[in-house]
Scaffold this active site. Structure first.
Site, PDB file in Angstrom:
ATOM      1  N   ASN A   9       6.700  -0.882   2.057  1.00 32.01           N
ATOM      2  CA  ASN A   9       6.218  -0.768   0.677  1.00 32.01           C
ATOM      3  C   ASN A   9       5.076  -1.760   0.511  1.00 32.01           C
ATOM      4  O   ASN A   9       5.312  -2.956   0.397  1.00 32.01           O
ATOM      5  CB  ASN A   9       7.376  -1.082  -0.281  1.00 32.01           C
ATOM      6  CG  ASN A   9       6.926  -1.126  -1.733  1.00 32.01           C
ATOM      7  OD1 ASN A   9       5.833  -0.678  -2.066  1.00 32.01           O
ATOM      8  ND2 ASN A   9       7.772  -1.675  -2.596  1.00 32.01           N
ATOM      9  N   TRP A  10       3.867  -1.249   0.501  1.00 31.70           N
ATOM     10  CA  TRP A  10       2.702  -2.147   0.439  1.00 31.70           C
ATOM     11  C   TRP A  10       2.431  -2.659  -0.970  1.00 31.70           C
ATOM     12  O   TRP A  10       1.560  -3.486  -1.176  1.00 31.70           O
ATOM     13  CB  TRP A  10       1.457  -1.428   0.980  1.00 31.70           C
ATOM     14  CG  TRP A  10       1.534  -1.102   2.443  1.00 31.70           C
ATOM     15  CD1 TRP A  10       2.574  -1.355   3.296  1.00 31.70           C
ATOM     16  CD2 TRP A  10       0.528  -0.468   3.233  1.00 31.70           C
ATOM     17  NE1 TRP A  10       2.279  -0.916   4.563  1.00 31.70           N
ATOM     18  CE2 TRP A  10       1.025  -0.366   4.553  1.00 31.70           C
ATOM     19  CE3 TRP A  10      -0.747   0.029   2.950  1.00 31.70           C
ATOM     20  CZ2 TRP A  10       0.295   0.221   5.591  1.00 31.70           C
ATOM     21  CZ3 TRP A  10      -1.474   0.605   3.986  1.00 31.70           C
ATOM     22  CH2 TRP A  10      -0.963   0.693   5.290  1.00 31.70           C
ATOM     23  N   LYS A  11       3.116  -2.118  -1.926  1.00 33.36           N
ATOM     24  CA  LYS A  11       2.929  -2.518  -3.332  1.00 33.36           C
ATOM     25  C   LYS A  11       1.446  -2.463  -3.689  1.00 33.36           C
ATOM     26  O   LYS A  11       0.717  -1.628  -3.178  1.00 33.36           O
ATOM     27  CB  LYS A  11       3.524  -3.912  -3.583  1.00 33.36           C
ATOM     28  CG  LYS A  11       4.945  -4.041  -3.034  1.00 33.36           C
ATOM     29  CD  LYS A  11       5.632  -5.278  -3.512  1.00 33.36           C
ATOM     30  CE  LYS A  11       6.967  -5.414  -2.819  1.00 33.36           C
ATOM     31  NZ  LYS A  11       7.783  -6.473  -3.344  1.00 33.36           N
ATOM     32  N   HIS A  96      12.149   1.182  -8.017  1.00 31.03           N
ATOM     33  CA  HIS A  96      12.033  -0.162  -7.431  1.00 31.03           C
ATOM     34  C   HIS A  96      12.272  -1.192  -8.543  1.00 31.03           C
ATOM     35  O   HIS A  96      11.891  -0.964  -9.698  1.00 31.03           O
ATOM     36  CB  HIS A  96      10.637  -0.335  -6.816  1.00 31.03           C
ATOM     37  CG  HIS A  96      10.522  -1.572  -5.990  1.00 31.03           C
ATOM     38  ND1 HIS A  96      10.334  -2.813  -6.547  1.00 31.03           N
ATOM     39  CD2 HIS A  96      10.595  -1.754  -4.644  1.00 31.03           C
ATOM     40  CE1 HIS A  96      10.289  -3.720  -5.580  1.00 31.03           C
ATOM     41  NE2 HIS A  96      10.448  -3.100  -4.403  1.00 31.03           N
ATOM     42  N   GLU A  98      10.789  -3.759  -9.319  1.00 30.44           N
ATOM     43  CA  GLU A  98       9.561  -4.152 -10.030  1.00 30.44           C
ATOM     44  C   GLU A  98       9.195  -3.113 -11.087  1.00 30.44           C
ATOM     45  O   GLU A  98       8.663  -3.447 -12.137  1.00 30.44           O
ATOM     46  CB  GLU A  98       8.412  -4.357  -9.021  1.00 30.44           C
ATOM     47  CG  GLU A  98       8.618  -5.643  -8.219  1.00 30.44           C
ATOM     48  CD  GLU A  98       8.022  -5.634  -6.834  1.00 30.44           C
ATOM     49  OE1 GLU A  98       7.174  -4.767  -6.539  1.00 30.44           O
ATOM     50  OE2 GLU A  98       8.419  -6.492  -6.017  1.00 30.44           O
ATOM     51  N   GLU A 168      18.566  -3.247  -2.710  1.00 26.91           N
ATOM     52  CA  GLU A 168      17.615  -4.359  -2.747  1.00 26.91           C
ATOM     53  C   GLU A 168      18.042  -5.382  -3.785  1.00 26.91           C
ATOM     54  O   GLU A 168      17.711  -5.248  -4.974  1.00 26.91           O
ATOM     55  CB  GLU A 168      16.225  -3.838  -3.116  1.00 26.91           C
ATOM     56  CG  GLU A 168      15.648  -2.853  -2.133  1.00 26.91           C
ATOM     57  CD  GLU A 168      14.133  -2.959  -2.096  1.00 26.91           C
ATOM     58  OE1 GLU A 168      13.605  -3.253  -1.023  1.00 26.91           O
ATOM     59  OE2 GLU A 168      13.497  -2.795  -3.147  1.00 26.91           O
ATOM     60  N   GLY A 174      10.817 -10.597  -1.993  1.00 29.89           N
ATOM     61  CA  GLY A 174       9.604 -11.417  -2.029  1.00 29.89           C
ATOM     62  C   GLY A 174       9.880 -12.905  -2.163  1.00 29.89           C
ATOM     63  O   GLY A 174       8.973 -13.685  -2.436  1.00 29.89           O
ATOM     64  N   SER A 214      13.166  -9.449   1.749  1.00 28.01           N
ATOM     65  CA  SER A 214      12.735 -10.443   2.732  1.00 28.01           C
ATOM     66  C   SER A 214      13.172 -10.114   4.164  1.00 28.01           C
ATOM     67  O   SER A 214      13.589 -11.004   4.910  1.00 28.01           O
ATOM     68  CB  SER A 214      13.203 -11.840   2.317  1.00 28.01           C
ATOM     69  OG  SER A 214      12.651 -12.185   1.059  1.00 28.01           O
ATOM     70  N   GLY A 235       8.825  -5.146   2.207  1.00 25.31           N
ATOM     71  CA  GLY A 235       7.646  -5.440   1.402  1.00 25.31           C
ATOM     72  C   GLY A 235       6.652  -6.276   2.181  1.00 25.31           C
ATOM     73  O   GLY A 235       5.893  -5.769   3.011  1.00 25.31           O
ATOM     74  N   GLY A 236       6.671  -7.579   1.956  1.00 25.67           N
ATOM     75  CA  GLY A 236       5.678  -8.506   2.521  1.00 25.67           C
ATOM     76  C   GLY A 236       5.410  -8.317   4.012  1.00 25.67           C
ATOM     77  O   GLY A 236       4.253  -8.256   4.443  1.00 25.67           O
TER      78      GLY A 236
HETATM   79  C1  PEP Z   1      10.381  -4.613  -1.541  1.00 24.95           C
HETATM   80  O1  PEP Z   1       9.339  -4.695  -2.145  1.00 24.95           O
HETATM   81  O2  PEP Z   1      11.040  -3.582  -1.633  1.00 24.95           O
HETATM   82  C2  PEP Z   1      10.806  -5.736  -0.722  1.00 24.95           C
HETATM   83  C3  PEP Z   1      11.972  -5.701  -0.161  1.00 24.95           C
HETATM   84  O3  PEP Z   1       9.922  -6.798  -0.605  1.00 24.95           O
HETATM   85  P1  PEP Z   1      10.057  -8.022   0.435  1.00 24.95           P
HETATM   86  O4  PEP Z   1      10.357  -7.444   1.791  1.00 24.95           O
HETATM   87  O5  PEP Z   1       8.723  -8.700   0.390  1.00 24.95           O
HETATM   88  O6  PEP Z   1      11.170  -8.891  -0.038  1.00 24.95           O
END
Ligand code: PEP
Length: 251
Positions: A9-11, A96, A98, A168, A174, A214, A235-236
């Protein structure tokens, strides 16, 4: 045996050019023989990336980060599921945390989106998970169970196998604070039990449940070795070369 699915997920990161460059850098090293790999760039890059993946003859799949629940009409600024499907997008992240936190998405909206995505032919990655306060109050299981039940309302037994659930925990997204593999497994197992109550264990056992929060190249393998964790929403770490190591965790 469920095939693992790892989605990046590049957001709101990477311009179209940056997205093209990055796919150019990683596509050859990504091994899709045993894992379904999905990347979810900005909407703006979807068209370019799909052409690029075709040119590379890559098996990496494309996902969108969101969609609206109507097919067309006066909804300024929204993107419809048909538009995504028509482009060749296969997966769509729905609900999500967010989106729930900053854009007011409720379980009811999530459910509308899930139903519409399935109807149009997209595979939803439906996100659920608790905040730190909810975990500390002991509400994790009830909350996640409720999100699963509400999000999947009116989704039939024959359709639900297209849905991927992403567990999640919000406190792990993040933040660099990963749930331990035991914490993640405990909730993913519980989600599978809830799915079994809703759809029967034969169906629940075919469904894929991801962990997200993470995930890094250092913790991926341990998480993926858990019996009820069928991959990750990343994500990251999906914005860097590390994504290759996460996908190729078994090599
Ligand atoms: C996400 O955005 O779904 C996520 C899990 O982010 P991260 O891996 O950065 O925690």
């Amino acid at each position: 045996m469920r095939k693992k699915i790892i989605a990046g997920n590049w957001k709101m990161n990477k311009t179209v050019l940056e997205a093209i460059d990055f796919v150019g850098e990683i596509h050859d090293d990504i091994d899709t023989s045993e894992v379904d790999v999905v990347i979810c760039p900005t909407f703006l890059a979807l068209s370019e990336i799909i052409t690029l993946l075709e040119d590379y003859q890559s098996d990496i799949k494309l996902g969108a980060q969101n969609m609206f629940y109507e097919e067309k009409g006066a909804y300024t600024g929204e993107i419809s599921p048909n538009m995504l499907y028509d482009l060749g997008v296969e997966y769509v992240i729905i609900g999500h945390s967010e989106r729930r936190q900053y854009f007011g998405e409720t379980d009811e909206i999530v459910n509308k989106k899930v139903l519409k995505a399935i109807q149009v032919g997209l595979k939803p990655i439906m996100c659920v998970g608790e905040s730190l306060a909810q975990r500390e109050a002991g509400d994790t299981f009830d909350l996640v169970r409720n999100q699963v039940i509400e999000g999947l309302k009116k989704v039939g037994k024959d359709q639900v196998q297209e849905v991927i659930i992403a567990y999640e925990p919000i406190w792990a997204i993040g933040t660099g604070k990963t749930a331990t593999s035991e914490q993640a497994e405990e909730v993913c197992k519980y989600i599978r039990e809830a799915l079994a109550e809703m759809y029967g264990s034969a169906v629940a056992n075919t469904m894929r449940i991801q962990y997200g929060g993470s995930v890094t190249k250092d913790n991926a393998k341990e998480l993926f070795n858990m019996p009820n964790i069928d991959g990750a929403l990343v994500g990251g770490a999906s914005l860097k070369e590390d994504f290759v190591s996460i996908v190729n965790y078994n090599e």
